[in-house]
Design a protein around this motif. Structure first.
Motif, PDB file in Angstrom:
ATOM      1  N   ARG A 241       2.757  -4.160  -4.391  1.00 27.41           N
ATOM      2  CA  ARG A 241       2.766  -3.279  -5.559  1.00 27.41           C
ATOM      3  C   ARG A 241       1.669  -3.743  -6.502  1.00 27.41           C
ATOM      4  O   ARG A 241       1.574  -4.923  -6.817  1.00 27.41           O
TER       5      ARG A 241
ATOM      6  N   SER B 196      -1.335   3.003  -9.762  1.00 26.41           N
ATOM      7  CA  SER B 196      -0.537   2.054  -8.979  1.00 26.41           C
ATOM      8  C   SER B 196      -0.709   2.307  -7.486  1.00 26.41           C
ATOM      9  O   SER B 196      -0.932   3.441  -7.059  1.00 26.41           O
ATOM     10  N   LEU B 197      -0.627   1.228  -6.748  1.00 25.32           N
ATOM     11  CA  LEU B 197      -0.732   1.287  -5.291  1.00 25.32           C
ATOM     12  C   LEU B 197       0.460   0.547  -4.705  1.00 25.32           C
ATOM     13  O   LEU B 197       0.856  -0.496  -5.238  1.00 25.32           O
ATOM     14  N   THR B 198       1.017   1.086  -3.651  1.00 22.48           N
ATOM     15  CA  THR B 198       2.131   0.401  -2.982  1.00 22.48           C
ATOM     16  C   THR B 198       1.947   0.477  -1.472  1.00 22.48           C
ATOM     17  O   THR B 198       1.369   1.440  -0.947  1.00 22.48           O
ATOM     18  N   ASN B 199       2.427  -0.541  -0.813  1.00 22.55           N
ATOM     19  CA  ASN B 199       2.476  -0.505   0.645  1.00 22.55           C
ATOM     20  C   ASN B 199       3.687  -1.332   1.070  1.00 22.55           C
ATOM     21  O   ASN B 199       3.933  -2.402   0.548  1.00 22.55           O
TER      22      ASN B 199
ATOM     23  N   THR C 272       2.901   4.048   2.330  1.00 19.52           N
ATOM     24  CA  THR C 272       1.792   3.673   1.457  1.00 19.52           C
ATOM     25  C   THR C 272       1.666   4.742   0.383  1.00 19.52           C
ATOM     26  O   THR C 272       1.716   5.935   0.687  1.00 19.52           O
TER      27      THR C 272
ATOM     28  N   ALA D 288      -0.093   5.959  -3.553  1.00 21.88           N
ATOM     29  CA  ALA D 288      -1.049   5.786  -4.656  1.00 21.88           C
ATOM     30  C   ALA D 288      -0.663   6.756  -5.762  1.00 21.88           C
ATOM     31  O   ALA D 288      -0.358   7.919  -5.489  1.00 21.88           O
TER      32      ALA D 288
ATOM     33  N   ASN E 298       0.334  11.883  -7.417  1.00 21.85           N
ATOM     34  CA  ASN E 298       0.890  10.891  -6.499  1.00 21.85           C
ATOM     35  C   ASN E 298       0.625  11.317  -5.071  1.00 21.85           C
ATOM     36  O   ASN E 298       0.683  12.507  -4.750  1.00 21.85           O
TER      37      ASN E 298
ATOM     38  N   TYR F 137       1.605   9.998  -0.964  1.00 24.94           N
ATOM     39  CA  TYR F 137       2.310   9.044  -0.102  1.00 24.94           C
ATOM     40  C   TYR F 137       2.023   9.338   1.356  1.00 24.94           C
ATOM     41  O   TYR F 137       1.939  10.502   1.765  1.00 24.94           O
TER      42      TYR F 137
END
Lengths: 518, 315
Positions: A89, A101-104, A124, A126, A141, A143
């Protein structure tokens, strides 16, 4: 490996740029170089707790915070970026101005004894938002998620061969604009998605959704709040152009009356249909709730809801009743309770379930003294009864938890006992569960911090399983900026009815920690 | 290619930096100097309070010309004018002792969001007496979004009953950090989660393969319920003693709504009574092929002439 390299480059290339530009700042975090050792024995498909554990060297940047003097904030939690269970995160934002924000996130699920059949999920994302004006926020957003690997049919098939390959991807994105100001809100959002099943192209779908939401406190009579919205959803099968669509509208009225009374009404109407006649359903709900708050010491809410589900051949009409309350006589003591019931009747046509009665209830109490501890006790349950088909379900649960701050550290624990009984015309299924948990976190002693956690779980009656987890953690800071952490994790699972359903794992993690402070 | 991407991202990061410095888009408060100046006076007596706000956007600044720091002591504590003249614990406002609506008004001076708006209107937390400062702690806190505890742990401090379900044999991967409470339980929705809620889209965010809508729907997956979506009729979302989060093992799952059709018990020497329901009804979430949710390849897998015999019709 390539992904890991990219992440490492990202972290160690861009963070210094970022930090260099914002020289006046403070923050911190933990850079962790670790090694995980995994020793497993037994059926790897029965213990979810170790599905996503991997052996190997890991690199993490945890709880990283950066606050520049101009209000810019960077938060990063990049866990195990070198392993397949990475969880990432990253947030960059400036309050009231913008955010990115970025998540994986990756997860593995095992389906057979030796762990050779498994699926791997990944997600993933963004997100970005910008506030060009104080009350306006534009957001976007995206995904990308997917699952691939080999699963199995839920029941041991015997005739139908297993494992079953699975491979799909789902892309979604949305963009929206929102206006918020003093209990007034307007939101417009577009959502798009594409689902691709690589094993069966007939299942590929394109999804579109448009949503408008509004909330308005009426000018000069701001004790009256109106809300409403509209949503259009369309799903298209790419192979045939067959479409299913749903149009939903809803609205609400909240009256904040004198003497802390409030009345809340809302409705929802939804019509779903398709290019054929097979999926056409109307749903209409009305709900009315009346609440009263007693001088911030307590509150009471009573409500009624009516739902109609009509698929043009059958109609189900249901009435629901709801009552809840809370009492906080002082800052230490709190009680809560709620009761709800739903009576669902066929008013036209026929359905397999017949009429249905539902009830749910919950009561709880909590006593807490700041910096000393807390204790809470709760009891909840629900009932479902379909008299015509002879199906019944009862569930009750008792739970307790507590914590105590002592001179040597914090002790906390919990206990839960639940009892479930399913009954129908042909068979019954009963279970009773007991769950104990305990944690002990000791205060630092000469740079050494110790903690211990344990969970014991037992399920009886028609199931006979037992599992436990023990976790020991020792952290030693051998200098102000460096420390070493050792985590020992034991998982055990036994199914006493099916003898091949057993599992034990010992996992040791050794982490070298560099504390970053600037 | 990699160099191009790296350059592109570098440019984006640079632009954001410039944006954050220039403050082109943020609105400047007319009371900026008052907020910073009066707050600095507060610190003459409450000097420990300054460091208590480090690591958050509420961080105080003694620089009255710094218009990026928009919040100070007097932004949240009302009664400050009298308190500065005659300091007393009685004449200074403490948001913690205020009602939800009053707290929301204070926080709402800066935090205008869907979450904040819904808390004072339709969110069930608000009705249950949960106010801003029940979950958010302003002083001495470095958690993201100033939560009193880490996100999931915070929820569990009240919803302990649900927490115990994560210890069951099959559970959503909360313990491993792959999923958090707010991934499913969205705060700030206008629609009540447990009441007149619309069709539920929560599960399909991750389980897109089972989401539908399908040409042939299994009605239970697609209905309004007081307790939530149709998914939870068969699955216990936090955790279950049975594999795949289902609430009963074996055919019991299906038998909670369906009796075994008599033909299944007698035809083909009682084949239907020997097999589990889902061995043939594989597409139980919904089907693209037939209204009985049968495996599209069932004919070839079991008996090639099932669909040709006249006993079973594929659609």
């Amino acid at each position: 490996m390539r992904k890991s390299c990219k992440l490492i480059v990202f972290v160690f290339y861009f963070l210094p740029i970022f930090l260099a530009v914002n020289a006046i700042a403070d923050g911190g975090g933990k850079l962790i170089l670790g090694y995980s050792y995994l020793d497993e024995m037994g059926n790897q498909s029965v213990s979810f707790s170790s599905f996503n554990k991997y052996e190997g060297i890991s690199l993490s940047l945890e709880e990283f915070r950066y606050r520049s003097d101009n209000g810019l904030q960077l938060d990063a939690d990049l866990r195990r970026i070198t392993l397949n269970n990475r969880n990432i995160r990253l947030n960059l934002r400036q309050s009231r101005l913008f955010g990115i924000s970025l998540t994986n996130n990756q997860y593995r699920r095992v389906y057979n004894f030796d762990g050779s059949d498994f699926t791997r999920r990944h997600r993933t994302g963004a997100s970005a938002w910008i506030a060009p004006l104080k009350y306006i926020k534009i957001s976007a957003n995206g995904y990308f998620s997917g699952e691939s690997g080999r699963t199995n049919n839920y029941f041991d098939p015997g005739i139908i061969p297993s494992p079953v390959p699975i491979d799909f991807e789902n892309h979604t994105f949305d963009i929206g604009i929102r206006y918020n100001r003093q209990n007034r809100m307007l939101l417009a959002e577009y959502f798009g998605g594409k689902f691709a099943n690589k094993n069966d192209g007939n299942r590929d779908q394109t999804r579109n959704r448009i949503k408008f939401v509004g909330l308005l406190a009426l000018p000069k009579i701001d004790w009256v709040i109106l809300s409403g919205g509209f949503l259009h959803f369309e799903n298209k099968y790419d192979a045939t152009d067959f479409k299913i669509r749903s149009n939903r509208s809803w609205g609400g009225l909240l009256l904040n009356l004198p003497e802390n009374f409030s009345v809340n009404y809302h409705f929802i109407f939804d019509r779903t249909n398709s290019d054929s006649d097979f999926a056409s359903t109307d749903n209409l709900s009305h709900a009315l709730y009346i609440s009263h708050i007693f001088q911030s010491k307590g509150g009471l809410t009573a409500g009624y809801q009516n739902d109609i589900n009509d698929d043009f051949s059958d109609e189900v009409n249901s009435d629901s009743y709801y009552l809840s309350g809370w009492l906080r006589p002082n800052n230490r003591l709190e009680f809560k309770g709620e009761y709800g019931s739903r009576i669902e009747k066929m008013t036209g046509g026929y359905r397999l379930l017949g009429h249905e009665d539902r009830q749910k209830f919950a009561v709880s109490g909590k006593y807490q003294i700041p910096d000393i501890g807390a204790i809470s006790l709760g009891f909840d349950g629900h009932r479902r009864n379909n008299e015509i088909i002879g199906s019944e379900y009862d569930f009750d649960r008792l739970s307790a938890s507590g914590s105590l701050h002592t001179p040597i550290g914090v002790i906390s624990g919990g206990y839960s006992y639940s009892l479930g009984e399913y009954e129908n015309d042909e068979q019954t299924f009963d279970f009773s569960n007991s769950s104990f948990s305990a944690d002990l976190s000791l205060k630092e002693y000469h740079g050494l911090v110790l903690s211990f956690g344990a969970v014991y779980y037992r399920s009886l009656r028609d199931i006979d399983t037992e599992s436990f987890n023990l976790k020991f953690k020792a952290l030693y800071g051998f200098s102000p900026n460096y420390g070493v952490e050792i985590v020992y994790d034991v998982d055990n699972f036994d199914d006493f009815m099916e003898r091949d359903q057993y599992y034990t794992s010992n996992i040791i993690e050794i982490n070298l920690i560099k504390n970053i402070l600037f | 290619m990699i160099i191009k991407r790296t350059l592109l991202i570098t440019v984006i990061v640079g632009l954001l930096q410039i944006l954050s410095f220039s403050n082109l888009l943020s609105s400047e408060s007319a009371d900026q100097k008052l907020v910073v100046g009066k707050s600095a006076e507060c610190l003459d007596c409450h000097d420990d309070m300054s460091t208590s706000l480090d690591n958050s956007t509420h961080r105080l600044s003694n620089d009255a010309t710094n218009d990026k720091i928009a919040v100070g002591c007097i932004s949240c504590h009302d009664g400050w004018a009298e308190h500065l003249e005659e300091p007393s614990a009685e004449n200074i406002g403490n948001p913690e002792n205020k009602t939800l609506f009053d707290q929301a008004n204070i926080c709402g001076n800066c935090h205008q969001s869907q979450h904040q708006t819904s808390m004072t209107s339709f969110d069930p937390h608000g009705i249950s007496g949960v106010a801003c400062l029940t979950c958010h702690t302003v002083h001495n806190n470095s958690e993201s979004k100033l939560l009193a505890e880490k996100s999931g742990q915070l929820c569990i401090s009240c919803h302990a009953d649900e927490a115990s379900e994560f210890n069951r044999r099959s559970a959503h991967p909360y313990e491993s950090g792959n999923i958090d409470c707010i991934d499913c339980h969205v705060l700030g929705g206008m629609e009540r989660a447990d009441k007149a809620v619309g069709l539920n889209w929560t599960c399909q965010n991750c389980h897109a393969e089972n989401a539908g809508p399908f040409i042939y729907e299994h009605p239970v997956t697609y209905k309004h319920l007081v307790d939530g979506s149709g998914c939870v009729e068969c699955h216990q979302p936090h955790g279950s003693d049975n594999d795949r989060l289902i609430n009963q093992p074996g055919n019991g799952l299906c038998l909670q709504c369906h009796n075994t059709p008599p033909g299944h018990l007698t035809n083909h020497s009682g084949l239907g009574s020997k097999l589990a329901c889902l061995e043939c009804h594989t597409d139980i979430h919904g089907s693209y092929d037939n209204r009985l949710f049968l495996d599209p390849d069932l004919g070839s897998k079991l008996f090639p002439d099932c669909y040709q015999s006249g006993c079973h019709i594929q659609n």
